[in-house]
Scaffold this motif. Structure first.
Motif, PDB file in Angstrom:
ATOM      1  N   VAL A 183       0.852  -1.196   0.000  1.00  0.00           N
ATOM      2  CA  VAL A 183       0.000   0.000   0.000  1.00  0.00           C
ATOM      3  C   VAL A 183       0.886   1.244   0.000  1.00  0.00           C
ATOM      4  CG1 VAL A 183      -1.807   1.254   1.240  1.00  0.00           C
ATOM      5  CG2 VAL A 183      -1.794  -1.258   1.231  1.00  0.00           C
ATOM      6  N   PRO A 184       0.607   2.219  -0.859  1.00  0.00           N
ATOM      7  CA  PRO A 184       1.430   3.439  -0.894  1.00  0.00           C
ATOM      8  C   PRO A 184       1.402   4.189   0.432  1.00  0.00           C
ATOM      9  CG  PRO A 184      -0.034   3.294  -2.806  1.00  0.00           C
ATOM     10  CD  PRO A 184      -0.465   2.229  -1.865  1.00  0.00           C
ATOM     11  N   GLY A 185       2.487   4.902   0.723  1.00  0.00           N
ATOM     12  CA  GLY A 185       2.526   5.763   1.893  1.00  0.00           C
ATOM     13  C   GLY A 185       3.064   5.129   3.156  1.00  0.00           C
ATOM     14  N   ASN A 186       3.557   3.909   3.074  1.00  0.00           N
ATOM     15  CA  ASN A 186       4.143   3.223   4.226  1.00  0.00           C
ATOM     16  C   ASN A 186       3.205   3.180   5.437  1.00  0.00           C
ATOM     17  OD1 ASN A 186       5.960   1.832   5.782  1.00  0.00           O
ATOM     18  ND2 ASN A 186       7.479   3.468   5.907  1.00  0.00           N
ATOM     19  N   PRO A 187       1.992   2.600   5.263  1.00  0.00           N
ATOM     20  CA  PRO A 187       1.054   2.558   6.385  1.00  0.00           C
ATOM     21  C   PRO A 187       1.532   1.680   7.537  1.00  0.00           C
ATOM     22  CG  PRO A 187       0.223   1.255   4.550  1.00  0.00           C
ATOM     23  CD  PRO A 187       1.419   2.006   4.045  1.00  0.00           C
ATOM     24  N   LEU A 188       2.415   0.702   7.251  1.00  0.00           N
ATOM     25  CA  LEU A 188       2.903  -0.164   8.322  1.00  0.00           C
ATOM     26  C   LEU A 188       3.656   0.658   9.370  1.00  0.00           C
ATOM     27  CD1 LEU A 188       3.200  -3.022   9.470  1.00  0.00           C
ATOM     28  CD2 LEU A 188       5.294  -3.265   8.117  1.00  0.00           C
ATOM     29  N   GLU A 189       4.434   1.617   8.917  1.00  0.00           N
ATOM     30  CA  GLU A 189       5.154   2.487   9.850  1.00  0.00           C
ATOM     31  C   GLU A 189       4.165   3.316  10.661  1.00  0.00           C
ATOM     32  OE1 GLU A 189       8.066   6.404   9.695  1.00  0.00           O
ATOM     33  OE2 GLU A 189       8.208   4.919   8.074  1.00  0.00           O
ATOM     34  N   GLY A 190       3.117   3.837  10.003  1.00  0.00           N
ATOM     35  CA  GLY A 190       2.106   4.603  10.715  1.00  0.00           C
ATOM     36  C   GLY A 190       1.346   3.766  11.720  1.00  0.00           C
ATOM     37  N   LEU A 191       1.061   2.518  11.359  1.00  0.00           N
ATOM     38  CA  LEU A 191       0.362   1.606  12.268  1.00  0.00           C
ATOM     39  C   LEU A 191       1.201   1.356  13.510  1.00  0.00           C
ATOM     40  CD1 LEU A 191      -1.946  -0.436  12.857  1.00  0.00           C
ATOM     41  CD2 LEU A 191      -0.638  -2.126  11.560  1.00  0.00           C
ATOM     42  N   ARG A 192       2.481   1.114  13.339  1.00  0.00           N
ATOM     43  CA  ARG A 192       3.350   0.829  14.486  1.00  0.00           C
ATOM     44  C   ARG A 192       3.591   2.071  15.332  1.00  0.00           C
ATOM     45  NH1 ARG A 192       7.345  -3.462  11.255  1.00  0.00           N
ATOM     46  NH2 ARG A 192       5.965  -5.273  11.629  1.00  0.00           N
ATOM     47  N   ARG A 193       3.602   3.220  14.703  1.00  0.00           N
ATOM     48  CA  ARG A 193       3.747   4.466  15.466  1.00  0.00           C
ATOM     49  C   ARG A 193       2.516   4.691  16.344  1.00  0.00           C
ATOM     50  NH1 ARG A 193       5.389   7.298  11.526  1.00  0.00           N
ATOM     51  NH2 ARG A 193       3.347   8.081  10.853  1.00  0.00           N
ATOM     52  N   LEU A 194       1.335   4.437  15.777  1.00  0.00           N
ATOM     53  CA  LEU A 194       0.108   4.592  16.553  1.00  0.00           C
ATOM     54  C   LEU A 194       0.018   3.532  17.646  1.00  0.00           C
ATOM     55  CD1 LEU A 194      -2.457   6.326  16.724  1.00  0.00           C
ATOM     56  CD2 LEU A 194      -3.582   4.654  15.231  1.00  0.00           C
ATOM     57  N   ASP A 195       0.551   2.344  17.361  1.00  0.00           N
ATOM     58  CA  ASP A 195       0.554   1.280  18.368  1.00  0.00           C
ATOM     59  C   ASP A 195       1.360   1.673  19.605  1.00  0.00           C
ATOM     60  OD1 ASP A 195      -0.966  -1.019  18.382  1.00  0.00           O
ATOM     61  OD2 ASP A 195       0.220  -2.028  16.847  1.00  0.00           O
ATOM     62  N   LYS A 196       2.424   2.432  19.395  1.00  0.00           N
ATOM     63  CA  LYS A 196       3.217   2.885  20.549  1.00  0.00           C
ATOM     64  C   LYS A 196       2.390   3.815  21.436  1.00  0.00           C
ATOM     65  CE  LYS A 196       7.773   2.437  18.354  1.00  0.00           C
ATOM     66  NZ  LYS A 196       8.982   3.155  17.861  1.00  0.00           N
ATOM     67  N   LEU A 197       1.579   4.656  20.805  1.00  0.00           N
ATOM     68  CA  LEU A 197       0.692   5.531  21.564  1.00  0.00           C
ATOM     69  C   LEU A 197      -0.350   4.713  22.318  1.00  0.00           C
ATOM     70  CD1 LEU A 197      -0.227   8.423  22.270  1.00  0.00           C
ATOM     71  CD2 LEU A 197      -1.599   8.400  20.166  1.00  0.00           C
ATOM     72  N   TRP A 198      -0.921   3.717  21.652  1.00  0.00           N
ATOM     73  CA  TRP A 198      -1.911   2.829  22.274  1.00  0.00           C
ATOM     74  C   TRP A 198      -1.274   2.060  23.441  1.00  0.00           C
ATOM     75  CZ3 TRP A 198      -6.026   1.324  24.250  1.00  0.00           C
ATOM     76  CH2 TRP A 198      -6.514   0.021  24.283  1.00  0.00           C
ATOM     77  N   GLN A 199      -0.040   1.622  23.276  1.00  0.00           N
ATOM     78  CA  GLN A 199       0.655   0.921  24.363  1.00  0.00           C
ATOM     79  C   GLN A 199       0.881   1.857  25.550  1.00  0.00           C
ATOM     80  OE1 GLN A 199       4.433  -0.772  23.243  1.00  0.00           O
ATOM     81  NE2 GLN A 199       4.828  -1.633  25.258  1.00  0.00           N
ATOM     82  N   SER A 200       1.294   3.083  25.277  1.00  0.00           N
ATOM     83  CA  SER A 200       1.510   4.048  26.364  1.00  0.00           C
ATOM     84  C   SER A 200       0.218   4.337  27.106  1.00  0.00           C
ATOM     85  CB  SER A 200       2.090   5.349  25.803  1.00  0.00           C
ATOM     86  OG  SER A 200       3.359   5.140  25.232  1.00  0.00           O
ATOM     87  N   LEU A 201      -0.897   4.398  26.374  1.00  0.00           N
ATOM     88  CA  LEU A 201      -2.189   4.644  27.007  1.00  0.00           C
ATOM     89  C   LEU A 201      -2.562   3.469  27.911  1.00  0.00           C
ATOM     90  CD1 LEU A 201      -4.526   6.765  26.950  1.00  0.00           C
ATOM     91  CD2 LEU A 201      -5.661   5.264  25.317  1.00  0.00           C
TER      92      LEU A 201
END
Length: 515
Positions: free
Chosen positions: A11-29
């Motif tokens: 998928v264009p735009g490297n969504p895997l990196e965005g998913l993992r970045r958001l996962d770090k926020l979810w983990q911190s929460l």
């Protein structure tokens, strides 16, 4: 390589990196390690203001901004990036979009151009239960790119000022105004509207690191290659409990494919799954849901997010002259994702209320709190959210949630459109709720008793209070409309307070629903 890695790498735009970045926020929460910002401070020094309103967060803030500049206010809209909509369509019902016409933010022609897709009918279905089909509910896909560009140009043509690439940094509240620091600039204003979303630094400071009481996790995609299907799904479940989660699905035809979502309601316990794990389950189950193999699909976009919900919502202003709106305020129910639909629902109420607050110069926190009032019709949905989720350490029958929902929706369908349709649009009204509860209790008394240990006695008792308030607000709503028309004889300050109470009763009873 996991399924998620395989698919998202295409998928264009490297969504895997965005998913993992958001996962770090979810983990911190989940772990309670999110830092509490200190971006709002107070000072006793007087200042000279240059603006009436500064709106922080342009994507949905422009909806309010365009209405306020039309009324003659000096409005600055600051946006950390470029104010432009994403390719992902926003689903909504046609009647809800009429707010843009009534506020004169769009012409009829512009509104039609903003609608990218339209479909009918839509399905509601739960495992081993009947299929229910409805029409004209969330059946439009709005093009965010066209809509926001049109509203941006209207905002600018009416005299609004847009500051892009200007991220919010902090605010100092003075007796006569607020100094907003953003992008190495200062904006001196009478009022600040926080439209920066669930994770606004202002909101995080106001909530002081409190964990959300519930969270909705969402993953999905837009892809081509599906079998021809011009219908949609509003809420579908075809599996029992998995990983202590009940999985629900949505599907909508889109201009460039078909959008499918998997979502689930849960708490922020540290053992809850990551978004990447949920995406793996989404891809594993998608072929069975849409009767298609993954190899047949060409993925255009990946979609993912999580939406925190707090029992203390909408968020009351903590400071003078700062008002949270949209997702910042948490004004959606714990069953909805918030965002565009929730903002549009309150657009007319907020535009008028903020206009009158500025006119009468009642910008202290208590006066502004009336613009985000307690709404019992949203508060009662906490019981529904708890009934659609299960705690990490809780044991219930694997298909209990599906059986409950299938039974409840069957009763609502039999009671007719006045009961079913508002609920599917996140509007709870006392007459409809009363009829549904009575009918479900008579038809499925055993199922009702199973709910009590699942949701907990304290949740049930709290719900009874909100249910009683819903009945009271339903009775007060007609009185509020009488007082509203009578308020024109009063001073601007008195008029402001009377109209805000009238709005609170109307919206709190779900009587803003238009059919």
């Amino acid at each position: 390589m996991t399924l998620t890695e395989q698919v998202l790498s295409q998928v264009p735009g490297n969504p895997l990196e965005g998913l993992r970045r958001l996962d770090k926020l979810w983990q911190s929460l989940r772990e309670g390690t999110l830092p509490v910002p200190d971006v709002v401070q107070e000072s006793n020094q007087p200042i000279e203001v240059e603006w009436d309103v500064v709106i922080c967060g342009g994507t949905l803030g422009v909806l309010i901004g365009a209405g306020l500049v039309q009324r003659g206010w000096r409005v600055a809209l600051i946006e950390r990036g470029i104010l432009r909509g994403r390719e992902q369509e926003w689903n909504i019902s046609r009647k809800e979009l009429q707010s843009f016409i009534r506020l004169e933010l769009l012409t009829e022609e512009e509104l039609e151009r903003a609608i990218a897709t339209e479909y009918n009918p839509a399905r509601v279905s739960f495992l081993d239960g009947p299929e229910i089909w409805v029409r004209d509910i969330l059946n439009l896909g709005v093009d965010p790119v066209f809509l926001l560009e049109t509203l941006k140009q209207r905002f600018l043509s009416e005299g609004g000022h847009l500051f892009e690439q200007t991220p919010f940094e902090g605010a100092v509240i003075h007796p006569s105004g607020v100094v907003v620091k953003a992008g190495e600039q200062e904006f001196k204003t009478r009022l600040v509207l926080d439209a920066m979303g669930h994770f606004s630094a202002i909101v995080q400071q106001a909530r002081q690191g409190k964990k959300p009481d519930a969270v909705c996790l969402v993953v999905g995609s837009c892809a081509t290659g599906f079998p021809e299907n011009e219908t949609g799904d509003l809420i579908v479940s075809f599996t029992p409990l998995q990983n202590q989660c009940q999985y629900f699905w949505e599907a909508f035809p889109a201009r460039d494919g078909r959008t499918t979502y998997l979502f689930t309601y849960l708490d922020a316990h540290p053992d809850r799954p990551s978004l990447e794990n949920l995406f793996e389950d989404y891809l594993r189950l998608l072929p069975g849901y849409q009767t298609v193999s993954l190899e047949q699909l060409q993925f255009k976009r990946a979609l993912f997010g999580f939406f925190p919900c707090y029992r203390q919502s909408p968020l009351k202003p903590r400071w003078n002259r700062i008002l949270p709106i949209g997702d910042s305020s948490g004004s959606q129910s714990p069953l909805s994702f918030g965002g565009f639909g929730a903002m549009v629902r309150h657009l007319e109420r907020l535009t008028e209320g903020i206009h009158e607050a500025l006119q009468s110069d009642v910008l202290n926190r208590n006066a502004l709190a009336l613009l985000q009032p307690y709404q019992p019709n949203l508060a009662v949905t906490w019981l529904f959210q708890r009934a659609m989720s299960v705690r990490v350490d809780q044991k219930i029958a694997p298909n209990q949630i599906n059986q409950l929902l299938a039974s409840v929706f069957r009763q609502m369908e039999q009671l007719g459109d006045p009961v079913l349709r508002p609920f599917l649009q996140d509007v709870v009204q006392f007459p409809a709720l009363f009829q549904t509860l009575v009918k479900t209790s008579l038809v499925q008394p055993g199922m009702v008793f199973k709910i009590i240990p699942q949701v907990g006695l304290s949740t049930l008792l709290e719900w009874v209070m909100h249910y009683s308030n819903l009945a009271a607000y339903t009775g007060l709503s007609p009185l509020g409309q009488v007082l509203r028309s009578w308020s024109d004889r009063l001073s601007p300050v008195q008029k402001y307070y009377i109209r805000r109470w009238a709005d609170a009763w109307k919206y709190g009873a779900g009587n803003d629903y238009l059919e």
